[in-house]
Design an enzyme around this catalytic site. Structure first.
Site, PDB file in Angstrom:
ATOM      1  N   ILE A  82       0.797  -1.229   0.000  1.00 12.85           N
ATOM      2  CA  ILE A  82       0.000   0.000   0.000  1.00 12.85           C
ATOM      3  C   ILE A  82       0.830   1.280   0.000  1.00 12.85           C
ATOM      4  O   ILE A  82       1.746   1.439   0.806  1.00 12.85           O
ATOM      5  CB  ILE A  82      -0.931   0.009   1.244  1.00 12.85           C
ATOM      6  CG1 ILE A  82      -1.840  -1.229   1.247  1.00 12.85           C
ATOM      7  CG2 ILE A  82      -1.737   1.295   1.326  1.00 12.85           C
ATOM      8  CD1 ILE A  82      -2.785  -1.343   0.061  1.00 12.85           C
ATOM      9  N   LYS A  83       0.461   2.205  -0.894  1.00 13.15           N
ATOM     10  CA  LYS A  83       1.057   3.539  -0.884  1.00 13.15           C
ATOM     11  C   LYS A  83       0.068   4.504  -0.233  1.00 13.15           C
ATOM     12  O   LYS A  83      -1.132   4.471  -0.528  1.00 13.15           O
ATOM     13  CB  LYS A  83       1.358   4.003  -2.308  1.00 13.15           C
ATOM     14  CG  LYS A  83       2.636   3.411  -2.879  1.00 13.15           C
ATOM     15  CD  LYS A  83       2.804   3.746  -4.338  1.00 13.15           C
ATOM     16  CE  LYS A  83       3.277   5.156  -4.565  1.00 13.15           C
ATOM     17  NZ  LYS A  83       3.492   5.423  -6.019  1.00 13.15           N
ATOM     18  N   LEU A  84       0.604   5.356   0.632  1.00 11.94           N
ATOM     19  CA  LEU A  84      -0.218   6.364   1.305  1.00 11.94           C
ATOM     20  C   LEU A  84       0.378   7.732   1.003  1.00 11.94           C
ATOM     21  O   LEU A  84       1.607   7.876   0.983  1.00 11.94           O
ATOM     22  CB  LEU A  84      -0.174   6.155   2.823  1.00 11.94           C
ATOM     23  CG  LEU A  84      -0.727   4.829   3.353  1.00 11.94           C
ATOM     24  CD1 LEU A  84      -0.237   4.593   4.775  1.00 11.94           C
ATOM     25  CD2 LEU A  84      -2.252   4.842   3.310  1.00 11.94           C
TER      26      LEU A  84
END
Ligand code: G3H
Length: 214
Positions: A82-84
């Site tokens: 996941i990229k935030l």
């Protein structure tokens, strides 16, 4: 040394993954939008092609929704991580997700203080944007070097992935800073593979081989 392709294009990914030189794929909402396909279907299809990680960015704007979205995306395939986006909500979401054991990458990092906070929130990677920093008149590669140096001196486990790469030399310059990973567009990867002298040399070899009476 980890190398990634920065793309959501199935054809590009299918072409380069078999080279066996990449640790996976990084995507972002712009790259996904360009493909004009259903988000989940596209990510699932990319995940099947990738022997490694596929980084997928959440598009929610509040921490709680980011966490829920991240958990949903994370469930689509085993290799999705996941990229935030950097910010108050991104940091909050990163802290929650890291406690749940979800691997995260803090993207849109433009300063050492941002990188340090992301590391404190427990992200596995931070993504400073080299090309976009250069576009503002600052030095993107110096930013990479500073983050790498600070992480090394503090013995921070978070890895640095140089993003927004515009050319082959930037890949090498980034690696020379001691960065852990670089993600590059398809065209940059092709430029790393190709060299006109290689083509000329190969053509000569084949001509000589075919003309020989053996
Ligand atoms: O998601 C991060 C990208 O590496 C940004 O690259 P870009 O500046 O070429 O859009």
């Amino acid at each position: 040394m980890e190398l990634y392709i920065d793309s959501a294009n199935i054809e590009q990914i299918a072409q380069v993954m078999p080279l066996g030189i990449l640790q996976g794929v990084t995507t972002n909402p712009t790259l996904i939008a360009k493909e004009k396909r259903d988000f989940q279907t596209l990510i699932r299809n990319i995940a099947k092609l990738v022997d490694g990680k596929i980084w997928c960015q959440v598009t929610s704007t509040e921490a709680e929704s980011m966490v829920n979205e991240a958990l949903e995306i994370n469930s689509w395939a085993k290799n999705i991580v996941i990229k935030l986006p950097m910010g108050m909500e991104g940091l909050k979401a990163a802290s929650i997700l890291s406690r749940k054991g979800v691997e995260t990458n803090m993207t849109l990092v433009y300063s050492v203080p941002q990188a340090v906070l992301a590391a404190k929130a427990g992200v596995s990677y931070v993504s400073p944007y080299v090309g976009r920093v250069d576009d503002t008149g600052w030095d993107g590669m110096s930013l990479i070097k500073e983050i790498v140096d600070v992480f090394q001196s503090l013995q921070v486990k978070t890895k640095v992935i140089a993003a927004s790469i515009r050319g082959p030399q930037q890949v090498i310059d980034a690696l020379r800073t001691g960065v852990h990973a670089v993600t590059m567009p398809y065209q940059v990867l092709l430029s790393m593979v190709r060299n006109p002298m290689t083509d000329i040399g190969l053509e000569q070899f084949m001509t000589d081989w075919n003309n020989a009476n053996m």
